[in-house]
Design a protein around this motif. Structure first.
Motif, mmCIF file in Angstrom:
data_model
loop_
_atom_site.group_PDB
_atom_site.id
_atom_site.type_symbol
_atom_site.label_atom_id
_atom_site.label_comp_id
_atom_site.label_asym_id
_atom_site.label_seq_id
_atom_site.Cartn_x
_atom_site.Cartn_y
_atom_site.Cartn_z
ATOM 1 N N LEU A 4 -2.746 14.398 -4.140
ATOM 2 C CA LEU A 4 -3.124 13.213 -3.372
ATOM 3 C C LEU A 4 -2.544 13.249 -1.951
ATOM 4 O O LEU A 4 -3.106 12.652 -1.032
ATOM 5 C CB LEU A 4 -2.630 11.950 -4.085
ATOM 6 N N LEU A 5 -1.413 13.956 -1.789
ATOM 7 C CA LEU A 5 -0.730 13.991 -0.497
ATOM 8 C C LEU A 5 -0.926 15.320 0.220
ATOM 9 O O LEU A 5 -0.219 15.605 1.192
ATOM 10 C CB LEU A 5 0.772 13.712 -0.698
ATOM 11 N N GLY A 12 -3.453 11.839 1.839
ATOM 12 C CA GLY A 12 -3.266 12.705 3.001
ATOM 13 C C GLY A 12 -1.819 13.036 3.295
ATOM 14 O O GLY A 12 -0.904 12.247 2.985
ATOM 15 N N ALA A 13 -1.611 14.204 3.894
ATOM 16 C CA ALA A 13 -0.260 14.668 4.212
ATOM 17 C C ALA A 13 0.471 13.780 5.212
ATOM 18 O O ALA A 13 1.693 13.598 5.102
ATOM 19 C CB ALA A 13 -0.336 16.107 4.716
ATOM 20 N N PHE A 64 11.939 14.002 -3.038
ATOM 21 C CA PHE A 64 10.691 13.339 -2.651
ATOM 22 C C PHE A 64 9.769 14.306 -1.913
ATOM 23 O O PHE A 64 8.548 14.309 -2.121
ATOM 24 C CB PHE A 64 10.975 12.120 -1.773
ATOM 25 N N GLY A 65 10.345 15.117 -1.024
ATOM 26 C CA GLY A 65 9.524 16.083 -0.294
ATOM 27 C C GLY A 65 8.851 17.071 -1.227
ATOM 28 O O GLY A 65 7.643 17.350 -1.088
ATOM 29 N N ALA A 108 6.402 8.817 5.477
ATOM 30 C CA ALA A 108 7.319 8.230 4.498
ATOM 31 C C ALA A 108 8.711 8.843 4.613
ATOM 32 O O ALA A 108 9.722 8.134 4.587
ATOM 33 C CB ALA A 108 6.777 8.419 3.088
ATOM 34 N N LEU A 109 8.774 10.166 4.757
ATOM 35 C CA LEU A 109 10.066 10.828 4.876
ATOM 36 C C LEU A 109 10.738 10.484 6.205
ATOM 37 O O LEU A 109 11.968 10.309 6.266
ATOM 38 C CB LEU A 109 9.896 12.337 4.743
ATOM 39 N N LEU A 110 9.963 10.360 7.274
ATOM 40 C CA LEU A 110 10.523 9.960 8.559
ATOM 41 C C LEU A 110 11.052 8.523 8.510
ATOM 42 O O LEU A 110 12.114 8.220 9.067
ATOM 43 C CB LEU A 110 9.477 10.104 9.665
ATOM 44 N N ALA A 111 10.305 7.633 7.843
ATOM 45 C CA ALA A 111 10.768 6.246 7.687
ATOM 46 C C ALA A 111 12.050 6.201 6.861
ATOM 47 O O ALA A 111 12.955 5.396 7.132
ATOM 48 C CB ALA A 111 9.684 5.401 7.029
#
Length: 325
Positions: A138-139, A146-147, A129-130, A153-156
């Motif tokens: 887009l990210l 945005g980043a 995912f990262g 998302a990764l922290l969640a």
């Protein structure tokens, strides 16, 4: 109503979470199908929607008997699907929907998948995912989404995995540990005896099982109350824990009956340990000892130890055999 009640009784935490996750993810996919007018790959979304609905119904039908591999397979399918949606540079709505679904999968991995496999899968998720988010404009820092959204998302993902792992550990602890004394439950102790019997080294490196029964425990409960009985169990097992060696195991077989698993000792060494524990214990108890041998099972070792315990009870002055709790 009777069939519905029976269906509910057939569920456990695993089947309920798996079914709820399937229907929740299916609902998000339905929202995408209805309101996302510029969807790039509608057939894939429809296929995932049907997979969620059918899979949720199958899980409900199986109940607590639903195989674990069904959940793991579903996770793998969603990892692939989420990777695809996160990679779409021209579909911000799909990317955001995928980001919102990640915690559901992560929580399942933490709670219901065995730790080694779960950790491996969550590492794969973080890497895949990262990397996917890193390559999607887009990210990026100047992207439409945005980043920070990708980082959050990764922290969640990590937070929900950790929460699930915490619940798994609490569940495993409750299933194996007696809450009053901190000793292993009977089945957990039996499993450890069975594991040690299966080792090839057992023949040249035997171990002993000690079965313990508190003396006149029923009389203590009747005369001073169950709180006094609980205190006697708690205080005595606390002393055992201080006196025993690293690697020795305490198990509560039931009521006031306990067992000690003593690795790397023969009967003579086990007797010396038992005598030391008796001198240190605040409450009297009797014990029987069995040493592991060829062809032994946990039941056979417990039976021999029980016979030794019975003989010691008979030899005790003023004895109350087996009627004392």
């Amino acid at each position: 109503m009777g069939r519905l009640a029976a269906l509910i009784r057939r569920q456990d935490a695993h089947s309920l979470y798996l079914a709820s996750a399937a229907f929740l993810l299916g609902l998000t996919l339905l929202v995408d199908v209805v309101f996302h007018k510029d969807m790039i790959n509608p057939p894939l979304t429809w296929a995932l929607l049907m997979f969620c609905v059918v899979g949720g119904c199958v899980v409900i039908a199986f109940g607590r008997q639903v195989p674990r591999w069904i959940g793991i397979l579903s996770v793998l399918i969603f990892i692939v699907a989420e990777t695809y949606y996160l990679s779409l540079p021209d579909d911000p709505q799909s990317v955001i929907s995928s980001v919102q679904q990640l915690p559901v999968v992560a929580f399942y991995l933490g709670w219901f998948v065995r730790p080694r496999l779960a950790v491996a899968l969550i590492v794969v998720c973080l890497l895949v995912f990262g990397a996917t988010m890193w390559t999607n404009p887009l990210l990026w820092a100047d992207g439409i989404i945005g980043a920070p959204v990708g980082v959050h998302a990764l922290l969640a993902l990590l937070f929900c995995f950790g929460a699930g792992m915490y619940l798994w550990r609490r569940q495993a602890h409750a299933a194996t540990i007696d809450p009053l004394t901190g000793a292993y439950h009977r089945q957990a102790l039996v499993d450890r005896v069975a594991q040690r019997l299966q080792r090839r080294s057992t023949r040249r490196d035997p171990f002993c099982l000690v079965l313990i029964d508190f003396d006149d425990f029923k009389h203590l409960n009747d005369s001073r109350g169950h709180a006094a009985g609980d205190a006697a169990l708690f205080d005595t097992t606390a002393v055992w824990r201080d006196e025993l060696r690293t690697g020795d195991v305490i198990g509560r077989i039931g009521g006031d009956e306990f067992a000690l698993l003593l690795p790397h000792v023969k009967v003579e060494g086990a007797r010396a340990i038992v005598e030391r524990l008796k001198r240190a214990s605040p409450y009297p108890w009797s014990a029987g000892i069995s040493q592991s041998g060829i062809g032994d099972t946990p039941d056979s070792m417990l039976a021999r130890a029980d016979r030794g315990l019975y003989r010691e009870k008979l030899a005790r002055p003023g004895r109350r055999v087996r009627s004392d709790g």
